[in-house]
Structure formats: C-alpha cells, structure tokens
Scaffold this motif. Structure first.
Motif, PDB file in Angstrom:
ATOM      1  N   GLU A  52       4.443   8.726  17.868  1.00 13.25           N
ATOM      2  CA  GLU A  52       3.745   8.254  16.664  1.00 13.25           C
ATOM      3  C   GLU A  52       2.901   9.343  16.017  1.00 13.25           C
ATOM      4  O   GLU A  52       2.879   9.474  14.793  1.00 13.25           O
ATOM      5  N   LYS A  53       2.225  10.148  16.806  1.00 13.22           N
ATOM      6  CA  LYS A  53       1.218  11.051  16.270  1.00 13.22           C
ATOM      7  C   LYS A  53       1.654  12.510  16.149  1.00 13.22           C
ATOM      8  O   LYS A  53       1.024  13.285  15.451  1.00 13.22           O
ATOM      9  N   LEU A  54       2.726  12.899  16.876  1.00 10.69           N
ATOM     10  CA  LEU A  54       3.124  14.306  16.839  1.00 10.69           C
ATOM     11  C   LEU A  54       4.560  14.490  16.377  1.00 10.69           C
ATOM     12  O   LEU A  54       4.819  15.205  15.405  1.00 10.69           O
ATOM     13  N   PHE A  55       5.499  13.830  17.046  1.00 12.50           N
ATOM     14  CA  PHE A  55       6.922  14.029  16.727  1.00 12.50           C
ATOM     15  C   PHE A  55       7.383  13.018  15.676  1.00 12.50           C
ATOM     16  O   PHE A  55       8.302  12.241  15.899  1.00 12.50           O
ATOM     17  N   ASP A  56       6.714  13.049  14.522  1.00 12.10           N
ATOM     18  CA  ASP A  56       6.995  12.075  13.463  1.00 12.10           C
ATOM     19  C   ASP A  56       7.859  12.643  12.343  1.00 12.10           C
ATOM     20  O   ASP A  56       8.086  11.989  11.328  1.00 12.10           O
ATOM     21  N   GLY A  57       8.339  13.883  12.497  1.00 16.54           N
ATOM     22  CA  GLY A  57       9.225  14.479  11.511  1.00 16.54           C
ATOM     23  C   GLY A  57       8.544  15.044  10.284  1.00 16.54           C
ATOM     24  O   GLY A  57       9.217  15.471   9.339  1.00 16.54           O
ATOM     25  N   LYS A  58       7.212  15.088  10.265  1.00 15.39           N
ATOM     26  CA  LYS A  58       6.496  15.572   9.077  1.00 15.39           C
ATOM     27  C   LYS A  58       6.379  17.094   9.036  1.00 15.39           C
ATOM     28  O   LYS A  58       6.306  17.680   7.954  1.00 15.39           O
ATOM     29  N   ILE A  59       6.326  17.712  10.206  1.00 13.96           N
ATOM     30  CA  ILE A  59       6.256  19.178  10.245  1.00 13.96           C
ATOM     31  C   ILE A  59       7.212  19.699  11.315  1.00 13.96           C
ATOM     32  O   ILE A  59       7.494  19.002  12.284  1.00 13.96           O
ATOM     33  N   PRO A  60       7.706  20.926  11.162  1.00 13.89           N
ATOM     34  CA  PRO A  60       8.572  21.510  12.204  1.00 13.89           C
ATOM     35  C   PRO A  60       7.771  21.843  13.453  1.00 13.89           C
ATOM     36  O   PRO A  60       6.618  22.275  13.370  1.00 13.89           O
ATOM     37  N   ILE A  61       8.401  21.639  14.618  1.00 16.22           N
ATOM     38  CA  ILE A  61       7.752  21.910  15.907  1.00 16.22           C
ATOM     39  C   ILE A  61       8.718  22.727  16.757  1.00 16.22           C
ATOM     40  O   ILE A  61       9.844  22.292  17.011  1.00 16.22           O
ATOM     41  N   ILE A  62       8.263  23.902  17.176  1.00 16.76           N
ATOM     42  CA  ILE A  62       9.089  24.831  17.939  1.00 16.76           C
ATOM     43  C   ILE A  62       8.564  24.935  19.365  1.00 16.76           C
ATOM     44  O   ILE A  62       7.406  25.303  19.577  1.00 16.76           O
ATOM     45  N   PHE A  63       9.385  24.580  20.338  1.00 19.00           N
ATOM     46  CA  PHE A  63       9.069  24.825  21.742  1.00 19.00           C
ATOM     47  C   PHE A  63       9.651  26.183  22.120  1.00 19.00           C
ATOM     48  O   PHE A  63      10.844  26.418  21.942  1.00 19.00           O
ATOM     49  N   SER A  64       8.811  27.050  22.678  1.00 18.28           N
ATOM     50  CA  SER A  64       9.281  28.385  23.055  1.00 18.28           C
ATOM     51  C   SER A  64       8.910  28.668  24.500  1.00 18.28           C
ATOM     52  O   SER A  64       7.757  28.515  24.893  1.00 18.28           O
ATOM     53  N   SER A  65       9.893  29.045  25.297  1.00 22.64           N
ATOM     54  CA  SER A  65       9.639  29.409  26.695  1.00 22.64           C
ATOM     55  C   SER A  65      10.913  30.000  27.285  1.00 22.64           C
ATOM     56  O   SER A  65      12.003  29.804  26.760  1.00 22.64           O
ATOM     57  N   ALA A  66      10.750  30.687  28.399  1.00 23.86           N
ATOM     58  CA  ALA A  66      11.924  31.166  29.134  1.00 23.86           C
ATOM     59  C   ALA A  66      12.528  30.046  29.970  1.00 23.86           C
ATOM     60  O   ALA A  66      13.666  30.158  30.424  1.00 23.86           O
ATOM     61  N   THR A  67      11.764  28.967  30.173  1.00 24.68           N
ATOM     62  CA  THR A  67      12.248  27.867  31.022  1.00 24.68           C
ATOM     63  C   THR A  67      11.903  26.524  30.388  1.00 24.68           C
ATOM     64  O   THR A  67      10.821  25.980  30.619  1.00 24.68           O
ATOM     65  N   LEU A  68      12.825  26.006  29.607  1.00 18.54           N
ATOM     66  CA  LEU A  68      12.698  24.670  29.026  1.00 18.54           C
ATOM     67  C   LEU A  68      13.767  23.721  29.566  1.00 18.54           C
ATOM     68  O   LEU A  68      13.650  22.510  29.423  1.00 18.54           O
ATOM     69  N   SER A  69      14.808  24.282  30.153  1.00 16.86           N
ATOM     70  CA  SER A  69      15.934  23.462  30.593  1.00 16.86           C
ATOM     71  C   SER A  69      16.207  23.681  32.074  1.00 16.86           C
ATOM     72  O   SER A  69      15.698  24.625  32.684  1.00 16.86           O
ATOM     73  N   ILE A  70      17.010  22.790  32.621  1.00 17.42           N
ATOM     74  CA  ILE A  70      17.564  22.987  33.960  1.00 17.42           C
ATOM     75  C   ILE A  70      19.043  23.297  33.773  1.00 17.42           C
ATOM     76  O   ILE A  70      19.836  22.422  33.423  1.00 17.42           O
ATOM     77  N   GLN A  71      19.371  24.572  33.915  1.00 15.79           N
ATOM     78  CA  GLN A  71      20.749  25.031  33.700  1.00 15.79           C
ATOM     79  C   GLN A  71      21.289  24.525  32.356  1.00 15.79           C
ATOM     80  O   GLN A  71      22.330  23.901  32.256  1.00 15.79           O
ATOM     81  N   LYS A  72      20.487  24.793  31.304  1.00 22.37           N
ATOM     82  CA  LYS A  72      20.828  24.513  29.897  1.00 22.37           C
ATOM     83  C   LYS A  72      20.859  23.020  29.552  1.00 22.37           C
ATOM     84  O   LYS A  72      21.357  22.635  28.501  1.00 22.37           O
ATOM     85  N   ASP A  73      20.294  22.190  30.394  1.00 22.48           N
ATOM     86  CA  ASP A  73      20.166  20.758  30.125  1.00 22.48           C
ATOM     87  C   ASP A  73      18.690  20.479  29.835  1.00 22.48           C
ATOM     88  O   ASP A  73      17.833  20.663  30.701  1.00 22.48           O
ATOM     89  N   PHE A  74      18.384  20.010  28.612  1.00 21.24           N
ATOM     90  CA  PHE A  74      17.001  19.799  28.179  1.00 21.24           C
ATOM     91  C   PHE A  74      16.533  18.358  28.387  1.00 21.24           C
ATOM     92  O   PHE A  74      15.483  17.972  27.858  1.00 21.24           O
TER      93      PHE A  74
END
Length: 635
Positions: free
Chosen positions: A413-435
């Motif tokens: 409701e308050k953050l991922f509402d599509g009003k602004i772009p949100i970029i997650f950046s890290s070397a480790t966001l997935s488990i073997q390319k599965d997010f």
C-alpha cells in the motif's frame, strides 16, 4: 541550486531516448578514455535501470561483485532527478554503508570529479544517529563519565547561546564521536520517548538542523533502510499532525543491498515497552501541586507495570538468542489488560492537571504521548492476532517488543504502489537466479529482474577452506588462523557469539583486534582499511563492506548464517509449508554469499575464505556448497 542535465535535450528526442544515448556514450566512450575498463555487465545494468525509470517499475538488479553497480545506478538516477526536479533517494543497509558510499574517493566522489557534475549529495541518517540535547543534559546529572563532558565540550557555540542565532550548521552525528562506544552513545542519542515537537531546544538540535539541510537536496539524498521505513510508516500521520515528513519528495528509490529491506520494515513497525522508562516518565511529571488522586493513580500504575514485568520474566522462554520468546500466560494477559484500563483513567486525570498547570507543558505532552503509545502497544500484546512478541535487552534495559507478523500488505500500500520506480541493487538478490524468496517476503507481485555474474575469475584469486570441527573448538581455530598475519574479517551470526569469542581470548594475546560496538563503526572500518590493526570482528558486516587490495585478505565465517531460532523467524516458519526450503535455507544462502563477497572487491584482490563447520553443518553441505564461487577444500 538545481543543476542542469548532464546532456542536452533536443526537440526530436524524448528525455529517455537522450538518456539512453548518454549512458551509451559514457560507458562505451568516455569512461574507457579516462582509463576505466569496459564492462558489459555494468552497461547492461545501467540500460535496464533506465528502462525501469521509464516504466516506473520495480527492478531486481542482481550484479556480481566487481560489476560496478554503484556507477551503473548513479548515472541514470542523477539524470532522472534533474529531469523531474526531485532528488533520487539512495537507501543503504545501514549508516556504515552510507559513510562508505560518500567517502573521499568513493563512487559518488569519483563520479562527480569524472564528469564535473557539481553534485548536491546530502545524508539523512536514522534519528538514533543524532545527539539529543535533552538526553545529554539528563546524562550529565545521572553519570559522571568523561565521554559525556567530551561531547558537551564539542558542541558548537550557538547551542549554548541565549540570544538570536544567525549561523547554525549541522552537528551531532554519531560518526562525529568515533571513540564513544555504542553503549555510551545510547545514553545520549535520540530516543523514541523524546517529544521533539514540544522541546524548547528544537531550534538548536543537531537532528533538526540536519533535517532542514537534507530536505534542500537537489540530486541525491542518502539514507538507511531503517530511516526510509520510518519515513514510509509515519508520513501520513505526520502530515495529519501538521508536521513535515521525515524525508523530502523523491523521484525514485534505489535500494542498495535491497535484500535487507524486509528486516528494516519489520523494525520500523515494532513497538517497545521498557520497564524503567515508565518510571522515568512518571517521575518527570511529579510536582508538589499535583492532586492526591493523580498521585495515587501514578503509584498504582507503577506497581501494575512492575507486576507485569515480574510475570513477563517468569514466562519468558530461556534461550541463548537475543530475542526470547514469551509464553502468554492468562495471569500475564490479565495484568496487561488491567494496565490498559488503568492508564486510560490516569490520562483523564492528566487533563485536569493540565488545566491547573500543575505539570509543565513539555513534560505533560511527553507523558501523554508515551502513555498513549504504551496503551497501543499493550493492546497489541494482550489481544489475539498476528503480532509477534519477545523480550530483548536494548540499551541494557529489558524490553518487550511487539511486531506485526507480516509487513507485505503495508509495503504494497505505501511503497510498491507503482507511483515511482524502485531499484533493488545487490550482488545477492536471488537463489540461483530465482527471485521468489525476496519477492514473496516483500509482497511484490509485479517486477522486472536480471542477474549478471561477476567479471572476476574467482578460481585464480580465491581459495575456500572448510574446517570440520566440534562446535566448542571453533573459537580456538579462529584464534589459530590469526597467526598468518593477514588482514582478517571475522564474521559472527550474533552479538552474543562475538562477545563470547571476545571473552575466550587469552588475556596476553598479541593481536591488534577491534570489535564492533567498541567504537563508532565507520571510523573502525576506515582504520582497518588503512591497516591500523589486523583483525576486525563483526556481526553486522556481512554485506556492503568494501575493502579492496591488501586491506582484506582473509574472511573467517565462524558459523553458517542460518536465521536464528527466535520468535520472528519462528512465526515465519509457522506459516510456511516447508520451513527449511522456504525460510532457513534461502536466508543462509543469501547471507553466506554476502559474507564471501567481502573478500574480492577489485581485479587486484586475492585471499582466503575459511568456513568453520560442525557435524550438523556438514550434514547439510549439499545445501550450501552449490552457491560457493569455488569448491571448498578441507583445511
């Protein structure tokens, strides 16, 4: 002052077409001319971020160590900020990583010099990172220690002036007091109990001055995940109360080490009740003119509160974990309900005292705000619902912590509402390319993602050794590994484990060792990079720490970083069909990849990873060996 775009706009191209061209020119032409390597992974990442900005989407940008992630997201972020007239918000895992991002010679500084951008970059740190003048005054009366008077002597001249102030400037950050320990700092920093709006020192407060400063930023505002979440949760409430939100309006969010956002969201939504705080608040409002009825109600409140904490200790589950589970015994719940009803009545008496002016206005507003929060927290505790509760020692005080089990609905409701772009950046966001693990934990249904590998040849520069040991032999092995003389980072899974290792050291050991918490952490990291001491022991620095070259050549992981057996993760496990595969294993895999990632930060780096594993950890070797960058050898 707002700066121009780093490229010219023309009538025959949109902003995003021009941005795309500029990114290509920078990475393919300008950076190589300035001596930088051409990295396909970095260029791909920057173009993907440009697309996410255009579509205002959520993007999981996973790029291996050495990709140059920071420059890849900064270039489009700065251009988009200047195009929209609103700064980009860069959110880091903690304050230590903020300091690394903006340090002299760091990525922001280097980018600014390379392209003469005249960047306006300002830091917005969590509120507990600032000195509180009221608490400093209280500490002077309470304790007689040098650090209190050293802090007082360091205050700017305008703080103690009684006449009109012409020139103020930001001061009072945690990083300004490098020799003060974490425990000492917690005696004088901002605490949620403080009613800043009613404080007569507000116009001289370093936190207030800092906030006024960073709200004027035009390019980048850099904060921690914790502070971003506090801003998100309090934004509408502060507006309703006529207050300015904690952060300014921004054009986009970049979440550096974004896989840690869930924990920051949970922390921001926690409510705390401490045994000693209630007595401190009530003592602050006692006065000779107070009616006997109110005095009696205050005394009864203190007695009930003390009874509640006595029962809380009895029904706390014994554990070595920092967060100790609580058994909700009927008698404990009964006393909690009595407290709620009693404080409701006491607040009515405060209204009469306020009309009689028997309690100073600041102390009265502070007490009312505290008890309203107390009632809200206690109701969450006594009611059956989704709240997760535990007992924890915070600032050396027993603290009842109440937290909602899931934060996904609120984030949606308050953050991922599509009003602004949100970029997650890290070397480790997935488990073997599965997010899936990350997206599910944050409740994100729609997102874009990509994963690009590290450009480093790990086989040539890294060795991983596993040490099969009994658990009780691990500390001795850690100590033995110091003898090589390497610059060494020792990673523990908890503060308790680190403190136990500290106690196990021989009193006459000859090694130069620093422990997280003994001094301000960003200063310690800086001195470690300079080689001022050999060994850094930490339980927080699993991610983001950037120590290239000879600054770090050995990393020791004392225990596999499975999540703790505490009430928070127990609640997650309870609502999972397969806790090992859905909760414990993904957490450990992400964490161990982060810890290993501290070693190789540039093409000139080399070194060793040492994994200390007991019999139980060896039994699940098939679950963690697949995510290691090179095969582990027996030591």
């Amino acid at each position: 002052m707002r700066q121009p775009l780093p490229f010219a706009l023309t009538k025959d191209k949109t902003f995003f077409e021009s941005l795309n061209d500029w990114i290509g020119d920078v990475f393919y032409d300008e950076l190589p001319e300035k001596g930088y390597d051409l990295r396909d992974e970095q260029i791909f990442m920057s173009f993907q971020i440009e697309q996410a900005l255009k579509e205002k989407s959520v993007l999981f940008a996973e790029a291996g160590v050495g990709t140059g992630k920071t420059m890849a997201y900064l270039l489009p972020a700065i251009a988009y900020a200047r195009y929209t007239g609103k700064p980009a918000l860069i959110s880091c895992a903690d304050e230590t990583l903020i300091e690394q991002l903006v340090k002299k010679g760091g990525d922001v500084d280097r980018l600014n010099d390379l392209f003469d951008l005249n960047l306006d970059v300002r830091l917005a740190k969590s509120r507990d990172q600032y000195l509180c003048l009221q608490r400093l005054e209280g500490a002077k009366k309470r304790i007689d220690e040098d650090f209190v008077f050293d802090i007082e002597d360091s205050l700017p001249e305008f703080v103690n002036k009684t006449y009109s102030m012409q020139n103020t400037y930001p001061y009072g950050e945690r990083s300004s007091y490098p020799e003060v320990t974490d425990e000492e700092w917690q005696q004088v920093n901002y605490h949620p109990i403080q009613n800043c709006n009613a404080c007569e020192l507000r116009n001289k407060c370093g936190q207030t001055i800092h906030r006024n400063h960073y709200r004027q930023a035009t390019d980048l505002v850099i904060c921690s995940h914790d502070f971003l979440m506090e801003h998100i949760w309090t934004k509408e409430t502060r507006k309703r109360e006529g207050q300015t939100p904690l952060l300014p309006e921004f054009s986009q969010i970049v979440l550096d080490e974004g896989h840690l956002l869930e924990f920051a969201a949970q922390r921001a939504l926690t409510y705390e009740v401490q045994e000693s705080t209630l007595q401190d608040v009530t003592e602050s409002i006692l006065s000779d003119g107070m009616r006997e009825k109110t005095l009696n109600m205050i005394e009864q409140t203190i007695d009930l509160h003390n009874d509640f904490f006595r029962l809380l200790r009895i029904h706390t589950v014994k554990s070595d974990e920092d967060r100790k589970a609580i058994t909700k015994d009927p008698e404990l719940v009964k006393v909690g309900n009595m407290l709620v009803r009693h404080i409701d009545l006491m607040l009515e008496e405060f209204v009469f005292e306020g009309e009689l002016f028997t309690i100073p206005e600041y102390e009265l507003r502070l007490a009312e705000e505290y008890f309203e929060q107390y009632i809200f927290s206690m109701r969450l505790f006594v009611e059956e619902g989704d709240a997760v509760t535990w007992l924890e020692i915070k600032d050396e005080i027993e603290t009842l912590v109440i937290m909602p089990r899931l934060v996904t609905d609120i984030l949606d409701e308050k953050l991922f509402d599509g009003k602004i772009p949100i970029i997650f950046s890290s070397a480790t966001l997935s488990i073997q390319k599965d997010f899936t693990y990350l997206s599910d934990s944050l409740g994100i249904d729609k997102f874009q993602s990509f994963s690009v590998p590290s450009p480093f040849e790990y086989e040539d520069v890294m060795k991983i050794f596993k040490h099969p040991l009994e658990q009780q032999q691990k500390f001795e092995r850690v100590y033995d590994l110091f003898s090589s003389g390497d610059q060494t980072l020792v990673l523990f899974t908890s503060k308790v484990d680190m403190d136990n290792f500290k106690k196990s050291l021989p009193l006459d050991h000859q090694y130069a060792i620093e422990f997280e918490g003994d001094r301000e952490l960003s200063t310690v990291v800086k001195e470690f990079q300079q080689g001022n001491f050999q060994i850094l022991c930490s339980y927080h620095l699993w991610e983001g720490l950037d120590l290239p070259g000879e600054a770090l050549t050995k990393v020791i992981i004392v225990d596999l970083p499975f999540p703790p057996k505490d009430p928070v993760f127990d609640a997650k496990r309870k609502f999972s069909n397969n806790p090992l595969e859905e909760i414990d294993l993904p957490f450990m895999q992400l964490r161990i990849q982060q810890g290993i990632g501290r070693l190789i930060r540039s093409s000139k780096d080399y070194g060793e990873i040492h994994l200390l594993v007991n019999e139980e950890e060896l039994r699940v070797e098939h679950l963690w060996e697949t995510i290691l960058p090179v095969p582990a050898e027996n030591f």
